[in-house]
Design a protein around this motif. Structure first.
Motif, PDB file in Angstrom:
ATOM      1  N   VAL A   1      -5.464  -6.373  -0.635  1.00 30.56           N
ATOM      2  CA  VAL A   1      -6.703  -7.080  -0.616  1.00 30.56           C
ATOM      3  C   VAL A   1      -7.282  -6.560   0.350  1.00 30.56           C
ATOM      4  N   ALA A   2      -7.049  -5.471   1.530  1.00 29.22           N
ATOM      5  CA  ALA A   2      -8.343  -4.935   2.408  1.00 29.22           C
ATOM      6  C   ALA A   2      -8.652  -3.451   1.722  1.00 29.22           C
ATOM      7  N   LEU A   3      -7.797  -2.932   0.940  1.00 22.33           N
ATOM      8  CA  LEU A   3      -8.070  -1.624   0.291  1.00 22.33           C
ATOM      9  C   LEU A   3      -9.538  -2.143  -1.067  1.00 22.33           C
ATOM     10  N   ALA A   4      -8.870  -3.087  -1.057  1.00 24.30           N
ATOM     11  CA  ALA A   4     -10.183  -3.636  -2.250  1.00 24.30           C
ATOM     12  C   ALA A   4     -11.364  -3.767  -2.260  1.00 24.30           C
ATOM     13  N   ARG A   5     -11.192  -4.488  -0.440  1.00 21.84           N
ATOM     14  CA  ARG A   5     -12.677  -5.046  -0.363  1.00 21.84           C
ATOM     15  C   ARG A   5     -13.283  -4.356   0.221  1.00 21.84           C
ATOM     16  N   SER A   6     -12.942  -2.409   0.279  1.00 19.03           N
ATOM     17  CA  SER A   6     -13.583  -1.410   1.397  1.00 19.03           C
ATOM     18  C   SER A   6     -13.563  -0.941   0.677  1.00 19.03           C
ATOM     19  N   LEU A   7     -13.161  -0.665  -1.082  1.00 22.24           N
ATOM     20  CA  LEU A   7     -13.568  -0.408  -2.346  1.00 22.24           C
ATOM     21  C   LEU A   7     -15.059  -0.242  -2.936  1.00 22.24           C
ATOM     22  N   ALA A   8     -14.521  -2.433  -2.626  1.00 28.07           N
ATOM     23  CA  ALA A   8     -15.732  -3.108  -3.103  1.00 28.07           C
ATOM     24  C   ALA A   8     -17.354  -2.093  -2.564  1.00 28.07           C
ATOM     25  N   LYS A   9     -17.297  -1.995  -2.030  1.00 26.18           N
ATOM     26  CA  LYS A   9     -19.160  -1.767  -1.627  1.00 26.18           C
ATOM     27  C   LYS A   9     -19.144   0.024  -2.643  1.00 26.18           C
ATOM     28  N   ARG A  10     -17.876   0.478  -2.591  1.00 28.99           N
ATOM     29  CA  ARG A  10     -18.024   2.152  -3.060  1.00 28.99           C
ATOM     30  C   ARG A  10     -18.758   2.900  -2.403  1.00 28.99           C
ATOM     31  N   PRO A  11     -18.061   2.848  -1.567  1.00 31.68           N
ATOM     32  CA  PRO A  11     -18.631   3.468   0.048  1.00 31.68           C
ATOM     33  C   PRO A  11     -18.207   5.292  -0.920  1.00 31.68           C
ATOM     34  N   LYS A  12     -18.691   6.493   0.087  1.00 34.03           N
ATOM     35  CA  LYS A  12     -19.007   7.763  -0.637  1.00 34.03           C
ATOM     36  C   LYS A  12     -17.332   8.132   0.659  1.00 34.03           C
ATOM     37  N   VAL A  13     -16.586   7.183   1.076  1.00 30.35           N
ATOM     38  CA  VAL A  13     -15.704   8.355   2.401  1.00 30.35           C
ATOM     39  C   VAL A  13     -15.670   6.520   2.191  1.00 30.35           C
ATOM     40  N   LEU A  14     -13.812   6.738   2.345  1.00 32.92           N
ATOM     41  CA  LEU A  14     -13.297   5.445   2.879  1.00 32.92           C
ATOM     42  C   LEU A  14     -12.288   6.498   3.985  1.00 32.92           C
ATOM     43  N   LEU A  15     -12.812   5.586   4.882  1.00 30.27           N
ATOM     44  CA  LEU A  15     -11.954   5.559   6.130  1.00 30.27           C
ATOM     45  C   LEU A  15     -10.662   4.884   6.752  1.00 30.27           C
ATOM     46  N   LEU A  16      -9.863   5.833   6.799  1.00 29.24           N
ATOM     47  CA  LEU A  16      -8.194   4.924   6.888  1.00 29.24           C
ATOM     48  C   LEU A  16      -7.545   4.859   8.486  1.00 29.24           C
ATOM     49  N   ASP A  17      -7.495   3.695   8.990  1.00 27.76           N
ATOM     50  CA  ASP A  17      -6.863   3.688  10.361  1.00 27.76           C
ATOM     51  C   ASP A  17      -5.840   2.918  10.296  1.00 27.76           C
ATOM     52  N   GLU A  18      -4.024   3.532  10.424  1.00 29.25           N
ATOM     53  CA  GLU A  18      -3.433   3.799  10.619  1.00 29.25           C
ATOM     54  C   GLU A  18      -2.758   2.679   8.936  1.00 29.25           C
ATOM     55  N   PRO A  19      -3.352   3.019   7.852  1.00 26.38           N
ATOM     56  CA  PRO A  19      -3.393   2.071   7.116  1.00 26.38           C
ATOM     57  C   PRO A  19      -2.260   1.251   6.462  1.00 26.38           C
ATOM     58  N   LEU A  20      -1.046   1.842   6.601  1.00 34.05           N
ATOM     59  CA  LEU A  20       0.450   1.508   6.055  1.00 34.05           C
ATOM     60  C   LEU A  20       0.746   0.833   7.485  1.00 34.05           C
ATOM     61  N   GLY A  21       0.868   0.861   8.485  1.00 28.67           N
ATOM     62  CA  GLY A  21       1.329   0.648   9.966  1.00 28.67           C
ATOM     63  C   GLY A  21       1.627  -0.508  10.299  1.00 28.67           C
ATOM     64  N   ALA A  22       1.637  -2.058   8.529  1.00 21.15           N
ATOM     65  CA  ALA A  22       1.896  -3.260   8.971  1.00 21.15           C
ATOM     66  C   ALA A  22       3.267  -3.273   8.382  1.00 21.15           C
ATOM     67  N   LEU A  23       3.966  -2.102   7.364  1.00 20.97           N
ATOM     68  CA  LEU A  23       4.845  -2.328   6.280  1.00 20.97           C
ATOM     69  C   LEU A  23       5.618  -2.040   6.760  1.00 20.97           C
ATOM     70  N   ASP A  24       6.872  -2.763   5.352  1.00 28.72           N
ATOM     71  CA  ASP A  24       8.367  -1.916   6.719  1.00 28.72           C
ATOM     72  C   ASP A  24       8.078  -0.965   5.587  1.00 28.72           C
ATOM     73  N   LYS A  25       9.694  -0.308   5.994  1.00 22.41           N
ATOM     74  CA  LYS A  25       9.493   0.807   5.971  1.00 22.41           C
ATOM     75  C   LYS A  25       9.573   1.625   3.937  1.00 22.41           C
ATOM     76  N   LYS A  26      10.264   0.503   3.768  1.00 20.79           N
ATOM     77  CA  LYS A  26      10.732   0.837   2.118  1.00 20.79           C
ATOM     78  C   LYS A  26       9.002   0.407   1.107  1.00 20.79           C
ATOM     79  N   LEU A  27       8.399  -0.794   1.806  1.00 15.40           N
ATOM     80  CA  LEU A  27       6.690  -1.271   1.026  1.00 15.40           C
ATOM     81  C   LEU A  27       5.888   0.389   1.745  1.00 15.40           C
ATOM     82  N   ARG A  28       6.404   0.601   2.450  1.00 19.42           N
ATOM     83  CA  ARG A  28       5.446   1.408   2.880  1.00 19.42           C
ATOM     84  C   ARG A  28       5.554   2.837   1.902  1.00 19.42           C
ATOM     85  N   GLU A  29       6.903   3.510   1.982  1.00 18.80           N
ATOM     86  CA  GLU A  29       7.013   4.780   0.884  1.00 18.80           C
ATOM     87  C   GLU A  29       6.290   3.337  -0.538  1.00 18.80           C
TER      88      GLU A  29
END
Length: 378
Positions: free
Chosen positions: A161-189
């Motif tokens: 959802v957070a990724l979709a919200r970031s992409l909805a405005k169709r930016p030229k550049v998407l910046l991701l700050d530790e984007p998968l840090g909150a996920l468990d290891k298997k889901l992160r992979e």
């Protein structure tokens, strides 16, 4: 040096001398009082590239990202995006969007309303908002979750959802700050591959900040390894791992045997090094070496062989199994050699019985080829 490892062969603009960088950091410095978070840093990122800033805490990677987003102002230098100097342009006027580690979803809003929030703030027509939200929901495969609230979603779904919200405005550049840090290891992979595929599909430039080496290696086309506000090396993941340009990068990325030593003899591209740990090793090196020169020898654990019986070939040594770690796909051994030095060896567990039937305190033999490692002169 030729390119190492797997890259998108139809996408390597950094190898084209005529290619113009999409983003340029030109002599950028950022000070907070007496602390210099970023130190006279210059860096080029190309359009449609998935670029990773990798480093430990306090190395300046997040500060660099925040300056590009407009949340911080450079003390010195400038940042150029698609030919435009970003100096003085506020965050909401920049063609970039940022996805934070916390995701920052509104708990009282549904998925579709979370995604639509930024579009409504810009005054977009309702029909356009509905179309745009539908497009990104389909893109991240959340069409059936549009009416749910964030607390009704899994961690991976909230990340989408957070990724979709970031992409909805169709930016030229998407910046991701530790984007998968909150996920468990298997889901992160699992999510890593989905995120990489999505970026390639969209063709949007992604810049990611992470301290997770595996994440950077999996996702990025190129990686910038940072330390104390400076760039130590910029290269593809395979080049960072297989051909680090310094002791720092070699030691920071992945597991490594790092031996300091002195060149004792040189003959063509072959040399003999006497290490400070008391080992005499024969190597092949692309670097021009001289007798009595101080060098470091980098040897990844998977480049060594280990067995219960002597192994023929150069750089054959014997010792005792001092420690073992079983990781499932691989087993890691620490072998204390007869001269007291310790080497790390890893072997793939290709059978259910494991890679090798060795246990603690067993006699073990290790060996590596002359071209297995890398000689560093800095």
């Amino acid at each position: 040096m030729k390119s190492l490892g797997s890259i998108r062969r139809d996408f390597a603009p950094w190898l084209d001398r005529g290619a113009a960088p999409f983003i340029r950091f030109e002599g950028v410095t950022k000070r907070f009082g007496d602390f210099e978070a970023v130190d006279d840093l210059s860096l080029d990122v190309f359009e449609k590239e998935f670029f990773a800033l990798l480093g430990g805490s306090g190395c300046g990677k997040s500060t660099l990202l925040r300056m590009l987003a407009g949340f911080e102002t450079p003390t010195k230098g400038r940042i150029v995006l698609d030919g435009e100097d970003l100096s003085g342009i506020p965050p909401y006027r920049r063609p970039v969007n940022m996805m934070f580690q916390s995701y920052a979803l509104f708990p009282h809003m549904s998925v579709e309303k979370n995604i639509a929030f930024g579009l409504r703030q810009e005054g977009m027509a309702r029909s356009e908002i509905a179309d745009r939200v539908g497009q990104v929901l389909k893109l991240v495969k959340l069409e059936d979750y549009a009416r749910r609230k964030p607390d009704q979603l899994s961690g991976g779904q909230r990340q989408r959802v957070a990724l979709a919200r970031s992409l909805a405005k169709r930016p030229k550049v998407l910046l991701l700050d530790e984007p998968l840090g909150a996920l468990d290891k298997k889901l992160r992979e699992e999510t890593q591959f989905e995120l990489a595929d999505l970026q390639h599909q969209l063709g949007i430039t992604f810049i990611m900040v992470t301290h997770d080496q595996e994440e950077a290696m999996t996702l990025a086309d190129r990686i910038a390894v940072m330390d104390r506000g400076r760039i130590m090396q910029v290269a593809t993941p395979a080049e960072i791992y297989e051909a680090p340009n310094s002791r720092f990068v070699a030691d920071f990325v992945g597991n490594v045997n790092l031996f300091e030593g002195t060149v004792r003899s040189v003959e063509g591209d072959r040399a003999v090094i006497e290490t400070d740990a008391g080992l005499t090793i024969a190597v092949v090196s692309e670097a021009k070496l001289g007798t009595s020169q101080k060098v470091s020898y980098v040897l990844r654990p998977e480049k060594l062989k280990i067995a219960a019986d002597p192994i023929p070939g150069p750089n054959a040594m014997a010792g005792e199994v001092w420690d073992i770690a079983y990781f499932g796909p691989v087993t890691a051994f620490h072998v204390r050699l007869d001269n007291g030095a310790t080497v790390k060896v890893s072997m793939v567990n290709a059978t259910r019985q494991g890679a090798l039937q060795l246990t603690w305190h067993d006699r073990a033999f290790v060996q590596f080829d002359e071209d297995a490692g890398l000689v560093l002169t800095q």
